[in-house]
Design an enzyme around this catalytic site. Structure first.
Site, PDB file in Angstrom:
ATOM      1  N   CYS A   1     -10.139  -5.443  -0.502  1.00 17.81           N
ATOM      2  CA  CYS A   1     -11.114  -4.366  -0.349  1.00 17.81           C
ATOM      3  C   CYS A   1     -12.066  -4.132  -1.738  1.00 17.81           C
ATOM      4  CB  CYS A   1     -10.940  -2.963  -0.513  1.00 17.81           C
ATOM      5  SG  CYS A   1      -9.908  -2.403  -1.933  1.00 17.81           S
TER       6      CYS A   1
ATOM      7  N   GLU B   1      -2.626  -4.621  -3.318  1.00 18.60           N
ATOM      8  CA  GLU B   1      -2.803  -5.587  -4.306  1.00 18.60           C
ATOM      9  C   GLU B   1      -2.672  -4.745  -5.709  1.00 18.60           C
ATOM     10  OE1 GLU B   1      -5.584  -6.977  -0.767  1.00 18.60           O
ATOM     11  OE2 GLU B   1      -4.860  -5.233  -1.641  1.00 18.60           O
TER      12      GLU B   1
ATOM     13  N   SER C   1      -7.499  -9.252   3.639  1.00 15.08           N
ATOM     14  CA  SER C   1      -8.751  -9.251   3.000  1.00 15.08           C
ATOM     15  C   SER C   1      -9.023  -8.071   1.881  1.00 15.08           C
ATOM     16  CB  SER C   1      -9.888  -9.620   3.891  1.00 15.08           C
ATOM     17  OG  SER C   1     -11.144  -9.765   3.069  1.00 15.08           O
TER      18      SER C   1
ATOM     19  N   CYS D   1      -9.754  -3.712  -4.852  1.00 14.51           N
ATOM     20  CA  CYS D   1      -9.007  -4.776  -5.220  1.00 14.51           C
ATOM     21  C   CYS D   1      -9.661  -6.017  -5.739  1.00 14.51           C
ATOM     22  CB  CYS D   1      -8.103  -4.924  -4.136  1.00 14.51           C
ATOM     23  SG  CYS D   1      -6.874  -3.613  -3.723  1.00 14.51           S
TER      24      CYS D   1
ATOM     25  N   HIS E   1      -3.601   0.497  -3.252  1.00 18.90           N
ATOM     26  CA  HIS E   1      -3.468  -0.572  -2.161  1.00 18.90           C
ATOM     27  C   HIS E   1      -2.493  -1.543  -2.553  1.00 18.90           C
ATOM     28  CE1 HIS E   1      -7.713   0.156  -0.841  1.00 18.90           C
ATOM     29  NE2 HIS E   1      -7.063   1.191  -0.695  1.00 18.90           N
TER      30      HIS E   1
ATOM     31  N   ASN F   1       0.601  -1.118  -0.083  1.00 20.32           N
ATOM     32  CA  ASN F   1      -0.084   0.141   0.050  1.00 20.32           C
ATOM     33  C   ASN F   1       1.062   1.138  -0.108  1.00 20.32           C
ATOM     34  OD1 ASN F   1      -1.681   2.329   1.079  1.00 20.32           O
ATOM     35  ND2 ASN F   1      -3.239   0.738   1.400  1.00 20.32           N
TER      36      ASN F   1
ATOM     37  N   ASP G   1      -8.331   5.044   4.508  1.00 20.77           N
ATOM     38  CA  ASP G   1      -7.912   3.987   3.444  1.00 20.77           C
ATOM     39  C   ASP G   1      -8.967   2.996   3.031  1.00 20.77           C
ATOM     40  OD1 ASP G   1      -5.359   2.801   1.936  1.00 20.77           O
ATOM     41  OD2 ASP G   1      -6.052   1.121   2.835  1.00 20.77           O
TER      42      ASP G   1
END
Length: 145
Positions: A79, A52, A77, A82, A50, A39, A142
């Site tokens: 979002c 990912e 996990s 992503c 982010h 991130n 975020d």
């Protein structure tokens, strides 16, 4: 712990060390990391980087067939943003470090045929719990709260 999740955790720690949010990710194909990231919203003043997204960006442009045979490892996990990228590129499997501090769109991914594995890594949980306690405003920004 799997070496690819360890690489994602390494990315998360790098992000934290840079003053950012400790979430890391790696994209893996045939046992090789194609892209890794963390991130970097704070560091780059970005709305979308982010962990990912950064890993996908750093992997570069890939043939669709490569995405469809890859695994995305992420410390947290995913979002909605992503998860959308995971679905867009047809990534079939996501390994998640933890979902206790934040539950992303795992149900959506699962409903669309993505294989989800959640490790509940104490290291990932501890990293996020400490960060959220120390910087709640940054964390809420975020996740769009």
């Amino acid at each position: 712990m799997d070496r690819f999740m360890l690489a994602a955790i390494e990315e998360a720690r790098q992000g934290l060390g840079e003053g950012g949010i400790p979430i890391g990710s790696v994209l893996v194909h045939d046992g090789k990391i194609l892209g890794r990231g963390h991130n970097r919203r704070v560091q780059k003043g970005s709305a979308i980087l982010h962990g990912e997204m950064d890993a996908l960006e750093n992997a570069g442009r890939l043939p669709a067939s490569v995405y469809r045979e890859s695994v995305l490892y992420t410390t947290l996990s995913p979002c909605p943003m992503c998860s959308g990228a995971i679905l867009l590129y047809g990534i079939p499997r996501v390994v998640i470090g933890e979902n206790q501090t934040f539950m992303g769109e795992e149900n959506l991914l699962h409903s669309r045929g993505v294989q989800i594995e959640v490790l509940q890594s104490e290291e990932c949980i501890d990293l996020m719990r400490r960060f959220i306690a120390e910087k709640p405003q940054l964390w809420n920004e975020d996740i769009g709260v």
